[in-house]
Design a protein around this motif. Structure first.
Motif, PDB file in Angstrom:
ATOM      1  N   HIS A 149       0.840  -1.202   0.000  1.00  0.00           N
ATOM      2  CA  HIS A 149       0.000   0.000   0.000  1.00  0.00           C
ATOM      3  C   HIS A 149       0.875   1.251   0.000  1.00  0.00           C
ATOM      4  N   ARG A 150       1.905   1.257   0.816  1.00  0.00           N
ATOM      5  CA  ARG A 150       2.816   2.404   0.870  1.00  0.00           C
ATOM      6  C   ARG A 150       3.529   2.614  -0.451  1.00  0.00           C
ATOM      7  N   ILE A 151       3.982   1.518  -1.065  1.00  0.00           N
ATOM      8  CA  ILE A 151       4.738   1.631  -2.317  1.00  0.00           C
ATOM      9  C   ILE A 151       3.835   2.103  -3.451  1.00  0.00           C
ATOM     10  N   VAL A 152       2.602   1.567  -3.535  1.00  0.00           N
ATOM     11  CA  VAL A 152       1.671   2.018  -4.571  1.00  0.00           C
ATOM     12  C   VAL A 152       1.488   3.526  -4.490  1.00  0.00           C
ATOM     13  N   ALA A 153       1.209   4.023  -3.278  1.00  0.00           N
ATOM     14  CA  ALA A 153       0.923   5.455  -3.101  1.00  0.00           C
ATOM     15  C   ALA A 153       2.139   6.322  -3.412  1.00  0.00           C
ATOM     16  N   SER A 154       3.313   5.930  -2.920  1.00  0.00           N
ATOM     17  CA  SER A 154       4.510   6.759  -3.120  1.00  0.00           C
ATOM     18  C   SER A 154       4.963   6.746  -4.575  1.00  0.00           C
ATOM     19  N   GLN A 155       4.832   5.601  -5.247  1.00  0.00           N
ATOM     20  CA  GLN A 155       5.238   5.552  -6.654  1.00  0.00           C
ATOM     21  C   GLN A 155       4.278   6.360  -7.519  1.00  0.00           C
ATOM     22  N   TYR A 156       3.002   6.287  -7.187  1.00  0.00           N
ATOM     23  CA  TYR A 156       2.001   7.089  -7.896  1.00  0.00           C
ATOM     24  C   TYR A 156       2.349   8.573  -7.794  1.00  0.00           C
ATOM     25  N   GLU A 157       2.642   9.028  -6.600  1.00  0.00           N
ATOM     26  CA  GLU A 157       2.947  10.452  -6.397  1.00  0.00           C
ATOM     27  C   GLU A 157       4.228  10.853  -7.124  1.00  0.00           C
ATOM     28  N   ALA A 158       5.234   9.997  -7.058  1.00  0.00           N
ATOM     29  CA  ALA A 158       6.514  10.320  -7.710  1.00  0.00           C
ATOM     30  C   ALA A 158       6.360  10.421  -9.224  1.00  0.00           C
ATOM     31  N   VAL A 159       5.663   9.455  -9.809  1.00  0.00           N
ATOM     32  CA  VAL A 159       5.486   9.466 -11.266  1.00  0.00           C
ATOM     33  C   VAL A 159       4.565  10.606 -11.681  1.00  0.00           C
ATOM     34  N   LEU A 160       3.461  10.801 -10.956  1.00  0.00           N
ATOM     35  CA  LEU A 160       2.515  11.851 -11.322  1.00  0.00           C
ATOM     36  C   LEU A 160       3.168  13.229 -11.273  1.00  0.00           C
ATOM     37  N   SER A 161       4.086  13.417 -10.334  1.00  0.00           N
ATOM     38  CA  SER A 161       4.763  14.713 -10.227  1.00  0.00           C
ATOM     39  C   SER A 161       5.748  14.951 -11.365  1.00  0.00           C
ATOM     40  N   SER A 162       6.043  13.907 -12.140  1.00  0.00           N
ATOM     41  CA  SER A 162       7.080  13.990 -13.170  1.00  0.00           C
ATOM     42  C   SER A 162       6.535  14.063 -14.584  1.00  0.00           C
ATOM     43  N   VAL A 163       5.239  13.782 -14.762  1.00  0.00           N
ATOM     44  CA  VAL A 163       4.703  13.628 -16.114  1.00  0.00           C
ATOM     45  C   VAL A 163       3.865  14.823 -16.548  1.00  0.00           C
ATOM     46  N   ARG A 164       3.736  14.905 -17.880  1.00  0.00           N
ATOM     47  CA  ARG A 164       2.876  15.915 -18.501  1.00  0.00           C
ATOM     48  C   ARG A 164       2.083  15.227 -19.605  1.00  0.00           C
ATOM     49  N   THR A 165       1.102  15.904 -20.114  1.00  0.00           N
ATOM     50  CA  THR A 165       0.325  15.380 -21.233  1.00  0.00           C
ATOM     51  C   THR A 165       1.254  15.047 -22.402  1.00  0.00           C
ATOM     52  N   GLY A 166       1.075  13.861 -22.965  1.00  0.00           N
ATOM     53  CA  GLY A 166       1.888  13.443 -24.101  1.00  0.00           C
ATOM     54  C   GLY A 166       3.134  12.666 -23.727  1.00  0.00           C
ATOM     55  N   ASP A 167       3.392  12.509 -22.444  1.00  0.00           N
ATOM     56  CA  ASP A 167       4.567  11.757 -22.003  1.00  0.00           C
ATOM     57  C   ASP A 167       4.325  10.253 -22.088  1.00  0.00           C
ATOM     58  N   VAL A 168       5.372   9.488 -21.803  1.00  0.00           N
ATOM     59  CA  VAL A 168       5.312   8.032 -21.758  1.00  0.00           C
ATOM     60  C   VAL A 168       5.817   7.582 -20.390  1.00  0.00           C
ATOM     61  N   VAL A 169       5.147   6.590 -19.800  1.00  0.00           N
ATOM     62  CA  VAL A 169       5.598   6.012 -18.536  1.00  0.00           C
ATOM     63  C   VAL A 169       6.037   4.577 -18.791  1.00  0.00           C
ATOM     64  N   VAL A 170       7.278   4.273 -18.436  1.00  0.00           N
ATOM     65  CA  VAL A 170       7.838   2.924 -18.550  1.00  0.00           C
ATOM     66  C   VAL A 170       8.004   2.391 -17.138  1.00  0.00           C
ATOM     67  N   GLY A 171       7.348   1.254 -16.834  1.00  0.00           N
ATOM     68  CA  GLY A 171       7.346   0.767 -15.461  1.00  0.00           C
ATOM     69  C   GLY A 171       7.882  -0.632 -15.306  1.00  0.00           C
ATOM     70  N   THR A 172       8.584  -0.836 -14.198  1.00  0.00           N
ATOM     71  CA  THR A 172       9.123  -2.153 -13.855  1.00  0.00           C
ATOM     72  C   THR A 172       9.289  -2.204 -12.340  1.00  0.00           C
ATOM     73  N   GLY A 173      10.042  -3.186 -11.848  1.00  0.00           N
ATOM     74  CA  GLY A 173      10.277  -3.292 -10.412  1.00  0.00           C
ATOM     75  C   GLY A 173       9.188  -4.085  -9.707  1.00  0.00           C
ATOM     76  N   LEU A 174       9.100  -3.913  -8.394  1.00  0.00           N
ATOM     77  CA  LEU A 174       8.108  -4.635  -7.610  1.00  0.00           C
ATOM     78  C   LEU A 174       6.701  -4.337  -8.116  1.00  0.00           C
ATOM     79  N   MET A 175       5.825  -5.317  -8.037  1.00  0.00           N
ATOM     80  CA  MET A 175       4.467  -5.152  -8.549  1.00  0.00           C
ATOM     81  C   MET A 175       3.745  -3.932  -7.968  1.00  0.00           C
TER      82      MET A 175
END
Length: 409
Positions: A88-114
């Protein structure tokens, strides 16, 4: 366009993303890495000029926390409730980190722990961005070629074939991560997901692994780019250079980001004894387990974070844990290997090294001086050295180029 590369895991999860980020930036495409804020990762990304967006708790801190909780049972799997709490902690923190980094038209590449992939995928969904799921080894991809890994509280049923076990794994993902994932999605205004595994992996995940060393498994559609390798041009320290040139090629011993396994200190000592028995010197890598030399004899040299590409090419044998990155680096360097696998995909890479004839798959995770002495008798032979050199020339270094082109960079 910006490419946000997201992970939560060990050095082996971060290093390939750094390699791809460098390739993208060299092509004029902005790239950042969202990863745990460990000093090791921050230093790596700063050195190559790639921004780090810190996500959640440092992995080393988490390992220390888990170690304190488990006490004498350190290294065993976390109970299901503890795993879900941390997820639960990792889902929330990763969401915030990625959301703070992206803009419309970007691409998100994800890996690591589920859980990290879940958080990153939800961040991509929030802005309707392209999502690319990546694995650095084939064994977590649903395939009849191999069984899935068990999860806490969900041991694999006996008597089932691999195809049936992967269906069980699909349900396991729902049980272990589905509630956590959907609870967070509801909190941020996103619709729930029924099949967590398929949603995260997508219909065509990427496999960033070398086709010879880790071929794509059957029964699953993948895009195999090749391993994401960043050329490391750093010189070796002068003291290490002096050590290397003062005698025969040494045996390298190191277990990378393995930190919880208490047997690694004993494994390091056993490896030194075995190497000395063959008249070989040793380069011992401290790693996350903080391995140390048992004596002050001049036939051993201890290193920290180092240019493995340069070092492995000058070693007679590399004894390691079998992580995807270390195995690829050693194979590219033409170094015979003894893999002492500890967790997850490492037994797979140990087996592949043996099948390719470039090393030895140690049986079990706890080596002795005797078992490593026997392994060195194989890897120090001229035949294995010749085979390792031959295979080295077949390992592609074009993975980041392929991936960058697929991303439009």
């Amino acid at each position: 366009m910006r490419v946000v590369l997201s992970t939560y895991g060990s050095r082996g999860d971060v290093e390939p993303l750094a390699a791809l980020a460098v390739e993208l930036r060299n092509r004029g495409t902005d790239a950042v890495v969202a990863a745990p804020p460990d000093d090791d990762f921050a230093e790596l990304l700063e050195r190559v000029g790639v921004p780090l967006v810190g996500a959640g708790q440092a992995v080393k801190e988490m390992i220390a926390e888990v170690s304190r909780k488990q006490g004498p049972n350190v290294g065993r799997r976390l109970p299901l409730e503890e795993l879900q709490f941390r997820a639960h902690r990792i889902v929330a923190s990763q969401y915030e980190a990625v959301l703070s980094s992206v803009r419309t038209g970007d691409v998100v590449v994800g890996t690591g722990l589920m859980p990290a992939a879940c958080g990153a995928r939800s961040a991509a969904d929030q802005l309707g961005l392209r999502w690319v799921s990546v694995r650095f080894q084939p064994t977590t991809l649903p395939s009849p070629d191999h069984p899935p890994y068990p999860y806490p509280g969900r041991p694999l049923p006996e008597g089932l074939g691999n195809a049936e076990l992967w269906e069980y794994d699909r349900e396991t993902m729902k049980v272990v991560f589905g509630g956590v994932f959907n609870e967070h999605r509801q909190a941020v205004g996103l619709p729930p997901v029924d099949d967590v595994r398929s949603y995260i992996f997508t219909d065509e995940p990427w496999l960033a692994a070398d086709p010879l060393l880790a071929p794509a498994p059957s029964g699953v559609e993948v895009v195999q780019t090749g391993a994401w390798i960043r050329p490391d041009n750093r010189p070796l320290p002068p003291e290490l250079e002096e050590f290397l040139t003062s005698g025969e090629p040494p045996v390298y011993v190191g277990f990378g980001s393995m930190g919880l396994q208490q047997n690694l200190h004993e494994a390091g000592r056993a490896a030194v004894t075995a190497a000395r028995g063959h008249g070989r010197r040793v380069v011992l890598a401290s790693g996350w387990a903080e391995l140390a030399l048992a004596d002050d004899d001049k036939d051993c040299f201890r290193v920290g974070e180092i240019n493995q590409q340069a070092l492995f090419a000058r070693c007679a044998t590399v004894i390691h844990h079998g992580g995807a990155g270390t195995t690829t680096t050693a194979t590219r360097a033409g170094a015979p290997q003894i893999i002492v696998p500890q967790v997850v995909d490492q037994p797979y890479f140990a087996r592949r090294v043996a099948e390719l004839g470039v090393g030895v798959a140690h049986e079990g995770s706890v080596p002795s001086a005797g078992s490593l002495t026997e392994g060195l008798s194989t890897t120090l032979s001229p035949d294995v050295a010749r085979r390792a050199h031959e295979v080295a020339g077949k390992i592609s270094d074009q993975g980041t180029r392929v991936a960058a082109e697929l991303l439009g960079g």
